[in-house]
Design a protein around this motif. Structure first.
Motif, PDB file in Angstrom:
ATOM      1  N   TRP A   1      37.873  30.327  48.857  1.00 38.40           N
ATOM      2  CA  TRP A   1      37.510  31.564  49.551  1.00 38.40           C
ATOM      3  C   TRP A   1      38.158  31.652  50.926  1.00 38.40           C
ATOM      4  O   TRP A   1      38.461  32.757  51.398  1.00 38.40           O
ATOM      5  CB  TRP A   1      35.996  31.702  49.642  1.00 38.40           C
ATOM      6  CG  TRP A   1      35.400  32.041  48.309  1.00 38.40           C
ATOM      7  CD1 TRP A   1      34.661  31.222  47.500  1.00 38.40           C
ATOM      8  CD2 TRP A   1      35.527  33.280  47.605  1.00 38.40           C
ATOM      9  NE1 TRP A   1      34.326  31.872  46.347  1.00 38.40           N
ATOM     10  CE2 TRP A   1      34.841  33.145  46.374  1.00 38.40           C
ATOM     11  CE3 TRP A   1      36.161  34.489  47.883  1.00 38.40           C
ATOM     12  CZ2 TRP A   1      34.775  34.168  45.443  1.00 38.40           C
ATOM     13  CZ3 TRP A   1      36.101  35.525  46.948  1.00 38.40           C
ATOM     14  CH2 TRP A   1      35.409  35.354  45.748  1.00 38.40           C
ATOM     15  N   LEU A   2      38.419  30.518  51.564  1.00 44.30           N
ATOM     16  CA  LEU A   2      39.172  30.553  52.809  1.00 44.30           C
ATOM     17  C   LEU A   2      40.616  30.984  52.539  1.00 44.30           C
ATOM     18  O   LEU A   2      41.229  31.671  53.361  1.00 44.30           O
ATOM     19  CB  LEU A   2      39.145  29.181  53.493  1.00 44.30           C
ATOM     20  CG  LEU A   2      37.813  28.772  54.116  1.00 44.30           C
ATOM     21  CD1 LEU A   2      37.911  27.371  54.717  1.00 44.30           C
ATOM     22  CD2 LEU A   2      37.375  29.768  55.183  1.00 44.30           C
ATOM     23  N   THR A   3      41.148  30.593  51.390  1.00 52.93           N
ATOM     24  CA  THR A   3      42.481  31.049  51.003  1.00 52.93           C
ATOM     25  C   THR A   3      42.489  32.560  50.807  1.00 52.93           C
ATOM     26  O   THR A   3      43.437  33.249  51.211  1.00 52.93           O
ATOM     27  CB  THR A   3      42.934  30.351  49.707  1.00 52.93           C
ATOM     28  OG1 THR A   3      42.976  28.936  49.910  1.00 52.93           O
ATOM     29  CG2 THR A   3      44.317  30.826  49.281  1.00 52.93           C
TER      30      THR A   3
ATOM     31  N   ALA B   1      31.946  22.015  46.251  1.00 51.83           N
ATOM     32  CA  ALA B   1      31.767  22.785  47.487  1.00 51.83           C
ATOM     33  C   ALA B   1      33.069  22.858  48.285  1.00 51.83           C
ATOM     34  O   ALA B   1      33.425  23.917  48.823  1.00 51.83           O
ATOM     35  CB  ALA B   1      30.667  22.152  48.336  1.00 51.83           C
ATOM     36  N   VAL B   2      33.789  21.736  48.354  1.00 54.23           N
ATOM     37  CA  VAL B   2      35.062  21.725  49.076  1.00 54.23           C
ATOM     38  C   VAL B   2      36.062  22.662  48.400  1.00 54.23           C
ATOM     39  O   VAL B   2      36.742  23.455  49.068  1.00 54.23           O
ATOM     40  CB  VAL B   2      35.629  20.294  49.156  1.00 54.23           C
ATOM     41  CG1 VAL B   2      37.067  20.306  49.672  1.00 54.23           C
ATOM     42  CG2 VAL B   2      34.767  19.425  50.059  1.00 54.23           C
ATOM     43  N   ASP B   3      36.152  22.576  47.068  1.00 58.96           N
ATOM     44  CA  ASP B   3      37.092  23.438  46.342  1.00 58.96           C
ATOM     45  C   ASP B   3      36.736  24.912  46.501  1.00 58.96           C
ATOM     46  O   ASP B   3      37.620  25.761  46.669  1.00 58.96           O
ATOM     47  CB  ASP B   3      37.110  23.062  44.856  1.00 58.96           C
ATOM     48  CG  ASP B   3      37.857  21.770  44.597  1.00 58.96           C
ATOM     49  OD1 ASP B   3      38.603  21.329  45.486  1.00 58.96           O
ATOM     50  OD2 ASP B   3      37.689  21.197  43.503  1.00 58.96           O
ATOM     51  N   LYS B   4      35.433  25.213  46.443  1.00 59.94           N
ATOM     52  CA  LYS B   4      35.011  26.610  46.595  1.00 59.94           C
ATOM     53  C   LYS B   4      35.325  27.116  47.995  1.00 59.94           C
ATOM     54  O   LYS B   4      35.810  28.254  48.158  1.00 59.94           O
ATOM     55  CB  LYS B   4      33.515  26.742  46.313  1.00 59.94           C
ATOM     56  CG  LYS B   4      32.978  28.168  46.497  1.00 59.94           C
ATOM     57  CD  LYS B   4      31.525  28.293  46.085  1.00 59.94           C
ATOM     58  CE  LYS B   4      31.398  28.316  44.579  1.00 59.94           C
ATOM     59  NZ  LYS B   4      30.010  28.647  44.138  1.00 59.94           N
ATOM     60  N   MET B   5      35.070  26.285  48.996  1.00 57.50           N
ATOM     61  CA  MET B   5      35.354  26.705  50.365  1.00 57.50           C
ATOM     62  C   MET B   5      36.855  26.913  50.564  1.00 57.50           C
ATOM     63  O   MET B   5      37.285  27.906  51.172  1.00 57.50           O
ATOM     64  CB  MET B   5      34.833  25.670  51.360  1.00 57.50           C
ATOM     65  CG  MET B   5      35.095  26.042  52.812  1.00 57.50           C
ATOM     66  SD  MET B   5      34.192  24.997  53.991  1.00 57.50           S
ATOM     67  CE  MET B   5      32.535  25.639  53.761  1.00 57.50           C
TER      68      MET B   5
ATOM     69  N   VAL C   1      42.269  30.642  59.321  1.00 61.58           N
ATOM     70  CA  VAL C   1      41.297  29.761  58.679  1.00 61.58           C
ATOM     71  C   VAL C   1      41.637  28.303  58.974  1.00 61.58           C
ATOM     72  O   VAL C   1      42.787  27.956  59.252  1.00 61.58           O
ATOM     73  CB  VAL C   1      41.253  29.977  57.152  1.00 61.58           C
ATOM     74  CG1 VAL C   1      40.884  31.398  56.815  1.00 61.58           C
ATOM     75  CG2 VAL C   1      42.587  29.614  56.507  1.00 61.58           C
ATOM     76  N   GLU C   2      40.623  27.471  58.923  1.00 59.76           N
ATOM     77  CA  GLU C   2      40.789  26.027  59.060  1.00 59.76           C
ATOM     78  C   GLU C   2      40.177  25.368  57.839  1.00 59.76           C
ATOM     79  O   GLU C   2      38.972  25.442  57.622  1.00 59.76           O
ATOM     80  CB  GLU C   2      40.112  25.522  60.333  1.00 59.76           C
ATOM     81  CG  GLU C   2      40.299  24.034  60.553  1.00 59.76           C
ATOM     82  CD  GLU C   2      39.662  23.541  61.838  1.00 59.76           C
ATOM     83  OE1 GLU C   2      39.651  22.319  62.070  1.00 59.76           O
ATOM     84  OE2 GLU C   2      39.164  24.398  62.611  1.00 59.76           O
ATOM     85  N   MET C   3      41.031  24.758  57.039  1.00 62.54           N
ATOM     86  CA  MET C   3      40.581  24.173  55.787  1.00 62.54           C
ATOM     87  C   MET C   3      39.725  22.928  56.039  1.00 62.54           C
ATOM     88  O   MET C   3      39.963  22.184  56.994  1.00 62.54           O
ATOM     89  CB  MET C   3      41.784  23.797  54.911  1.00 62.54           C
ATOM     90  CG  MET C   3      42.492  24.989  54.324  1.00 62.54           C
ATOM     91  SD  MET C   3      41.402  25.885  53.190  1.00 62.54           S
ATOM     92  CE  MET C   3      42.416  27.290  52.767  1.00 62.54           C
ATOM     93  N   PRO C   4      38.711  22.697  55.185  1.00 61.96           N
ATOM     94  CA  PRO C   4      37.879  21.493  55.330  1.00 61.96           C
ATOM     95  C   PRO C   4      38.704  20.235  55.118  1.00 61.96           C
ATOM     96  O   PRO C   4      39.680  20.231  54.360  1.00 61.96           O
ATOM     97  CB  PRO C   4      36.822  21.671  54.225  1.00 61.96           C
ATOM     98  CG  PRO C   4      37.448  22.597  53.227  1.00 61.96           C
ATOM     99  CD  PRO C   4      38.318  23.521  54.023  1.00 61.96           C
ATOM    100  N   LYS C   5      38.320  19.177  55.826  1.00 61.33           N
ATOM    101  CA  LYS C   5      39.060  17.921  55.739  1.00 61.33           C
ATOM    102  C   LYS C   5      38.704  17.127  54.482  1.00 61.33           C
ATOM    103  O   LYS C   5      39.396  16.172  54.128  1.00 61.33           O
ATOM    104  CB  LYS C   5      38.768  17.068  56.979  1.00 61.33           C
ATOM    105  CG  LYS C   5      39.124  17.740  58.294  1.00 61.33           C
ATOM    106  CD  LYS C   5      40.600  18.067  58.396  1.00 61.33           C
ATOM    107  CE  LYS C   5      40.936  18.676  59.761  1.00 61.33           C
ATOM    108  NZ  LYS C   5      42.363  19.051  59.864  1.00 61.33           N
TER     109      LYS C   5
END
Length: 312
Positions: free
Chosen positions: A102-104, A95-99, A13-17
């Motif tokens: 779920w990426l985690t 949205a960032v926290d949710k992404m 996964v690549e976490m959002p910046k």
């Protein structure tokens, strides 16, 4: 790259910046501006009303017109605009926290799949050992195995591949359902989560398609791994190298790596990806090295499946 970024990368996964904390901080500031504007409206509104009520004349009429028609709506519109920006900032942070959440979950699932694949060879190895012991105890059955035709041996091998592939694919789907089932106890699994994940892990159709694709890919893995090891055994230097237990484990490691890459290529083809996306990524290669590198360790099970071949 930081250690955290490396762990995310291995997890696929690549976490959002985006920085949700700063976005929420900005939302607080815009909210404070709106509060000040609304407070000034409540303070100056009665004062303007008193001026219009207790005074008269052309100047007062113009002031009243300006205040109520020209200037009056502006503070309300500006305060409403600030509230909208505040809402957008909070929505962006959510949205960032949710992404990230779920990426985690997806990264955790990747690591669980790594552990499952490492363990799968040992589990099936013991099953293979028990099967061999059952055959050895029955001398007649053992002799029958030795006298089988090439066609029979091929069919038995294909059946072995099929059983192994069904077991591995079923284990993957159960692991996926279990992972999301546990997470679902503490999180809100909604349409946004499905979009982030890319599929619905509770969908019967999705699980069925993933299961069939995994069976096909693992079948290809088994065949490629066995062919690689078999071909290596016919090469003089490698054949002599395989005479030792350590040599066999190293060669089987190479066979599993070849099979694992074939597994990924077949899986990508099954998913309808473009030819330039068929080959494994560097992240996937690292995962394969972790899985099959760990399985170089001596396996106490010596069965036909448990010899260290199974699992991509």
């Amino acid at each position: 790259m930081t250690v955290e970024e490396i762990l995310w990368w291995i997890g696929g996964v690549e976490m959002p910046k985006g920085d949700s904390a700063k976005a929420r901080q900005a939302a607080v500031i815009w909210g404070q501006i709106a509060d000040r504007l609304e407070s000034s409206i409540r303070t100056t509104g009665p004062m303007a009303t008193d001026i219009s009520t207790h005074n008269s004349g052309h100047g007062i009429d113009e002031f009243t017109k300006f205040w109520t028609q020209e200037f009056g709506p502006y503070p309300h519109e500006l305060a409403a605009y600030c509230r909208r920006i505040q809402t957008v900032c909070n929505g962006y942070a959510d949205a960032v926290d949710k992404m990230r959440f779920w990426l985690t979950v997806l990264a955790i699932q990747t690591y669980l799949n790594i552990l499952f694949t490492i363990a799968y060879g040992w589990i099936t190895g013991w099953a293979g050992t028990l099967a061999e012991l059952a055959v050895i105890r029955n001398r007649a059955a053992f002799q029958a195995v030795a006298q089988r035709t090439l066609f029979q041996k091929i069919m038995i091998k294909l059946l072995e591949y099929l059983i192994d592939s069904i077991g591995y694919a079923a284990g993957q789907q159960l692991l996926q359902l279990g992972t999301f089932g546990v997470v679902d106890l503490f999180a809100d699994y909604d349409d946004d989560a499905k979009k982030i994940i890319g599929y619905d892990p509770y969908s019967l159709k999705t699980n069925g398609v993933q299961f069939v694709q995994a069976v096909g890919a693992n079948f290809a893995f088994d065949g490629a791994a066995d062919l690689t090891v078999g071909a290596a055994g016919k090469v003089g230097p490698l054949g002599r190298f395989m005479s030792s237990g350590a040599g066999q484990r190293v060669v089987r490691f190479g066979g599993r790596m070849v099979g694992s890459n074939v597994y990924t290529v077949v899986g990508n083809m099954e998913q309808g990806k473009q030819p330039d996306e068929w080959l494994p990524t560097w992240q996937q290669e690292v995962d394969k090295l972790i899985i099959h590198g760990a399985r170089i360790a001596k396996n106490p099970a010596k069965g036909p499946i448990g010899s260290g071949r199974t699992g991509p």
